[in-house]
Design a protein around this motif. Structure first.
Motif, PDB file in Angstrom:
ATOM      1  N   LEU A 123     117.172  55.056  52.991  1.00  0.00           N
ATOM      2  CA  LEU A 123     116.044  56.089  53.072  1.00  0.00           C
ATOM      3  C   LEU A 123     115.113  55.659  51.810  1.00  0.00           C
ATOM      4  O   LEU A 123     113.955  55.984  52.081  1.00  0.00           O
ATOM      5  CB  LEU A 123     116.724  57.361  52.719  1.00  0.00           C
ATOM      6  N   ALA A 124     115.491  55.022  50.804  1.00  0.00           N
ATOM      7  CA  ALA A 124     114.664  54.486  49.707  1.00  0.00           C
ATOM      8  C   ALA A 124     113.530  53.393  50.185  1.00  0.00           C
ATOM      9  O   ALA A 124     112.504  53.541  50.189  1.00  0.00           O
ATOM     10  CB  ALA A 124     115.407  53.919  48.605  1.00  0.00           C
ATOM     11  N   ARG A 130     107.727  52.814  55.107  1.00  0.00           N
ATOM     12  CA  ARG A 130     106.902  53.563  56.141  1.00  0.00           C
ATOM     13  C   ARG A 130     106.277  55.127  55.647  1.00  0.00           C
ATOM     14  O   ARG A 130     105.828  55.742  56.375  1.00  0.00           O
ATOM     15  CB  ARG A 130     108.160  54.113  57.247  1.00  0.00           C
ATOM     16  N   GLY A 131     106.707  55.377  54.466  1.00  0.00           N
ATOM     17  CA  GLY A 131     106.128  56.639  54.004  1.00  0.00           C
ATOM     18  C   GLY A 131     106.831  57.912  54.499  1.00  0.00           C
ATOM     19  O   GLY A 131     106.205  59.090  54.392  1.00  0.00           O
ATOM     20  N   ILE A 132     108.096  57.665  54.950  1.00  0.00           N
ATOM     21  CA  ILE A 132     108.587  58.864  55.598  1.00  0.00           C
ATOM     22  C   ILE A 132     108.952  60.087  54.475  1.00  0.00           C
ATOM     23  O   ILE A 132     109.054  59.547  53.276  1.00  0.00           O
ATOM     24  CB  ILE A 132     110.008  58.542  56.343  1.00  0.00           C
ATOM     25  N   GLU A 133     109.287  61.301  55.041  1.00  0.00           N
ATOM     26  CA  GLU A 133     109.903  62.101  53.987  1.00  0.00           C
ATOM     27  C   GLU A 133     111.069  62.517  54.720  1.00  0.00           C
ATOM     28  O   GLU A 133     111.466  62.191  55.523  1.00  0.00           O
ATOM     29  CB  GLU A 133     108.800  63.472  54.271  1.00  0.00           C
ATOM     30  N   VAL A 134     112.006  63.271  53.639  1.00  0.00           N
ATOM     31  CA  VAL A 134     113.253  63.500  53.910  1.00  0.00           C
ATOM     32  C   VAL A 134     113.521  64.693  53.327  1.00  0.00           C
ATOM     33  O   VAL A 134     113.295  65.108  52.351  1.00  0.00           O
ATOM     34  CB  VAL A 134     114.415  62.468  53.542  1.00  0.00           C
ATOM     35  N   ILE A 135     114.394  65.553  53.982  1.00  0.00           N
ATOM     36  CA  ILE A 135     115.011  67.015  53.380  1.00  0.00           C
ATOM     37  C   ILE A 135     116.381  67.085  53.718  1.00  0.00           C
ATOM     38  O   ILE A 135     116.969  66.671  55.016  1.00  0.00           O
ATOM     39  CB  ILE A 135     114.383  68.109  54.097  1.00  0.00           C
ATOM     40  N   LEU A 136     117.208  66.944  52.610  1.00  0.00           N
ATOM     41  CA  LEU A 136     118.549  67.079  52.863  1.00  0.00           C
ATOM     42  C   LEU A 136     118.849  68.791  52.602  1.00  0.00           C
ATOM     43  O   LEU A 136     118.729  69.059  51.507  1.00  0.00           O
ATOM     44  CB  LEU A 136     119.402  66.284  51.841  1.00  0.00           C
ATOM     45  N   LEU A 137     119.596  69.135  53.522  1.00  0.00           N
ATOM     46  CA  LEU A 137     120.033  70.677  53.415  1.00  0.00           C
ATOM     47  C   LEU A 137     121.978  70.477  53.361  1.00  0.00           C
ATOM     48  O   LEU A 137     122.296  70.113  54.242  1.00  0.00           O
ATOM     49  CB  LEU A 137     119.783  71.614  54.661  1.00  0.00           C
ATOM     50  N   GLN A 138     122.282  70.658  52.147  1.00  0.00           N
ATOM     51  CA  GLN A 138     123.617  70.735  51.960  1.00  0.00           C
ATOM     52  C   GLN A 138     124.428  71.756  51.709  1.00  0.00           C
ATOM     53  O   GLN A 138     123.869  72.613  50.784  1.00  0.00           O
ATOM     54  CB  GLN A 138     123.774  69.804  50.809  1.00  0.00           C
ATOM     55  N   GLY A 139     125.286  72.283  52.486  1.00  0.00           N
ATOM     56  CA  GLY A 139     126.084  73.646  52.443  1.00  0.00           C
ATOM     57  C   GLY A 139     127.286  73.501  51.656  1.00  0.00           C
ATOM     58  O   GLY A 139     128.113  72.645  52.125  1.00  0.00           O
ATOM     59  N   ALA A 140     127.598  74.596  51.046  1.00  0.00           N
ATOM     60  CA  ALA A 140     128.967  74.706  50.462  1.00  0.00           C
ATOM     61  C   ALA A 140     129.061  75.878  50.042  1.00  0.00           C
ATOM     62  O   ALA A 140     128.021  76.810  50.070  1.00  0.00           O
ATOM     63  CB  ALA A 140     129.012  73.771  49.073  1.00  0.00           C
ATOM     64  N   ARG A 141     130.234  76.499  49.537  1.00  0.00           N
ATOM     65  CA  ARG A 141     130.789  77.801  49.268  1.00  0.00           C
ATOM     66  C   ARG A 141     130.085  78.062  47.937  1.00  0.00           C
ATOM     67  O   ARG A 141     129.525  79.161  47.571  1.00  0.00           O
ATOM     68  CB  ARG A 141     131.948  78.200  49.142  1.00  0.00           C
ATOM     69  N   ASN A 142     130.349  76.949  46.950  1.00  0.00           N
ATOM     70  CA  ASN A 142     129.952  77.264  45.296  1.00  0.00           C
ATOM     71  C   ASN A 142     129.566  75.533  44.961  1.00  0.00           C
ATOM     72  O   ASN A 142     129.731  74.897  45.543  1.00  0.00           O
ATOM     73  CB  ASN A 142     131.075  77.841  44.683  1.00  0.00           C
ATOM     74  N   LEU A 143     129.012  75.826  43.581  1.00  0.00           N
ATOM     75  CA  LEU A 143     128.621  74.763  43.051  1.00  0.00           C
ATOM     76  C   LEU A 143     129.843  73.402  43.005  1.00  0.00           C
ATOM     77  O   LEU A 143     129.629  72.379  43.128  1.00  0.00           O
ATOM     78  CB  LEU A 143     128.065  74.784  41.852  1.00  0.00           C
ATOM     79  N   ARG A 153     120.609  64.929  43.558  1.00  0.00           N
ATOM     80  CA  ARG A 153     119.483  65.560  42.699  1.00  0.00           C
ATOM     81  C   ARG A 153     118.711  64.485  42.008  1.00  0.00           C
ATOM     82  O   ARG A 153     117.540  64.505  42.076  1.00  0.00           O
ATOM     83  CB  ARG A 153     120.092  66.679  41.708  1.00  0.00           C
ATOM     84  N   ALA A 154     119.698  63.390  41.396  1.00  0.00           N
ATOM     85  CA  ALA A 154     118.784  62.146  40.810  1.00  0.00           C
ATOM     86  C   ALA A 154     117.957  61.503  41.812  1.00  0.00           C
ATOM     87  O   ALA A 154     116.709  61.226  41.414  1.00  0.00           O
ATOM     88  CB  ALA A 154     119.918  61.292  40.052  1.00  0.00           C
ATOM     89  N   PHE A 155     118.369  61.450  43.007  1.00  0.00           N
ATOM     90  CA  PHE A 155     117.518  60.706  44.071  1.00  0.00           C
ATOM     91  C   PHE A 155     116.365  61.367  44.243  1.00  0.00           C
ATOM     92  O   PHE A 155     115.201  60.754  44.347  1.00  0.00           O
ATOM     93  CB  PHE A 155     118.440  60.621  45.264  1.00  0.00           C
ATOM     94  N   ALA A 156     116.458  62.766  44.392  1.00  0.00           N
ATOM     95  CA  ALA A 156     115.321  63.736  44.526  1.00  0.00           C
ATOM     96  C   ALA A 156     114.272  63.477  43.557  1.00  0.00           C
ATOM     97  O   ALA A 156     113.189  63.365  43.665  1.00  0.00           O
ATOM     98  CB  ALA A 156     115.729  65.028  44.854  1.00  0.00           C
ATOM     99  N   ASP A 157     114.868  63.235  42.196  1.00  0.00           N
ATOM    100  CA  ASP A 157     114.044  63.421  41.252  1.00  0.00           C
ATOM    101  C   ASP A 157     113.288  62.087  41.074  1.00  0.00           C
ATOM    102  O   ASP A 157     112.031  61.911  40.751  1.00  0.00           O
ATOM    103  CB  ASP A 157     114.716  63.490  39.764  1.00  0.00           C
ATOM    104  N   ALA A 158     113.977  61.120  41.772  1.00  0.00           N
ATOM    105  CA  ALA A 158     113.323  59.721  41.640  1.00  0.00           C
ATOM    106  C   ALA A 158     112.249  59.524  42.821  1.00  0.00           C
ATOM    107  O   ALA A 158     111.426  58.587  42.722  1.00  0.00           O
ATOM    108  CB  ALA A 158     114.358  58.765  41.398  1.00  0.00           C
ATOM    109  N   HIS A 159     112.480  60.125  43.894  1.00  0.00           N
ATOM    110  CA  HIS A 159     111.677  60.012  45.145  1.00  0.00           C
ATOM    111  C   HIS A 159     111.194  61.179  45.361  1.00  0.00           C
ATOM    112  O   HIS A 159     111.802  62.384  46.153  1.00  0.00           O
ATOM    113  CB  HIS A 159     112.501  59.437  46.113  1.00  0.00           C
ATOM    114  N   PRO A 160     109.927  61.621  45.191  1.00  0.00           N
ATOM    115  CA  PRO A 160     109.119  62.812  45.524  1.00  0.00           C
ATOM    116  C   PRO A 160     109.197  63.299  47.157  1.00  0.00           C
ATOM    117  O   PRO A 160     109.037  64.408  47.225  1.00  0.00           O
ATOM    118  CB  PRO A 160     107.921  62.822  45.003  1.00  0.00           C
ATOM    119  N   GLU A 161     109.283  62.050  47.731  1.00  0.00           N
ATOM    120  CA  GLU A 161     109.513  62.343  49.342  1.00  0.00           C
ATOM    121  C   GLU A 161     110.848  62.871  49.612  1.00  0.00           C
ATOM    122  O   GLU A 161     110.819  63.239  51.119  1.00  0.00           O
ATOM    123  CB  GLU A 161     108.936  61.037  49.910  1.00  0.00           C
TER     124      GLU A 161
END
Length: 236
Positions: A123-124, A130-143, A153-161
């Motif tokens: 993805l990176a 290609r300049g793609i965007e990515v959204i990750l929706l991750q479900g769980a009961r709790n943290l 979270r670290a990947f998202a912080d490093a990649h605004p897309e």
């Protein structure tokens, strides 16, 4: 243990041979029930993979523990240096070279997020080339059950897309990240606005979630060929 009922296991091939796989593929672990009946379980490869795994390189999987489960007993009984029999890799739940989309919607619950971890290096590259965007929706009961949360979270912080939206069904922790949501992943599809003209969606995890999200995506007019699914079934 990366969650109260999930173990992260690291193996190397005992025969010294390399293993190449495409992010999103899985291996099958072979074993027998107490009565001697042969069976197998499938586990997505969790490696942060961007090359062929050479001789001696690790193979990583996440294993959900099921009370009374035969596979659970197998893995819980492994000591350092213990061996399992496995085959693979298998599967087509992968990023496709012919995709020309502008955005990926990656949706998962539980250990269904494992293949997305393996996809991060690819993805990176796609974000860069290609300049793609990515959204990750991750479900769980709790943290505590949100697998690989810090890495995503670290990947998202490093990649605004790359936008990371963890969805917790049993409430948010104190000082929750602004992108954290209270509820189930399918409740937040309207927020991300699936777009048939540019989106390809991946669904992986609990079969009920996969089915519900599949129907919800169809209602947004996302064509079925643009929805790729893999169900994870906990089995004894």
């Amino acid at each position: 243990m990366i969650a109260p009922t999930v173990g992260h296991y690291v193996f190397t091939r005992a025969d010294g041979q390399p293993l190449d796989f495409i992010p999103g593929q899985f291996i099958q672990v072979h074993f027998s029930y107490a009565d001697g009946t042969a069976t197998r379980r499938s586990y997505s490869l969790a490696n942060l993979h961007d090359h062929a795994l050479g001789p001696g390189e690790s193979v990583e999987i996440a294993v959900s523990y099921v009370p009374g489960g035969s596979a659970t007993a197998l893995f819980e009984g492994l000591d350092i240096g213990g061996e399992v029999q496995a085959s693979g890799p298998f599967g087509r739940f992968c990023l496709q070279p012919g995709d020309h989309n502008g955005r990926y919607l990656l949706i998962a619950t539980g250990t269904g997020v494992t293949p997305y971890r393996a996809m991060l290096p690819a993805l990176a590259t796609l974000i860069r080339e290609r300049g793609i965007e990515v959204i990750l929706l991750q479900g769980a009961r709790n943290l505590g059950e949100l697998l690989y949360h810090d890495e995503f979270r670290a990947f998202a912080d490093a990649h605004p897309e790359f936008r990371y939206l963890p969805c917790l069904s049993r409430g948010l922790p104190d000082a929750a990240h602004p992108e954290m949501r209270h509820g189930y992943v399918q409740q937040f599809l309207a927020e991300i606005g699936p777009d048939p003209a540019r989106d390809i969606a991946y669904l992986c995890g609990n079969p009920d979630m996969v089915d519900a999200t599949f129907e919800a995506l169809k209602e947004t007019e996302l064509p079925v060929p643009q929805i790729r699914r893999e169900k994870y079934v906990s089995s004894k």
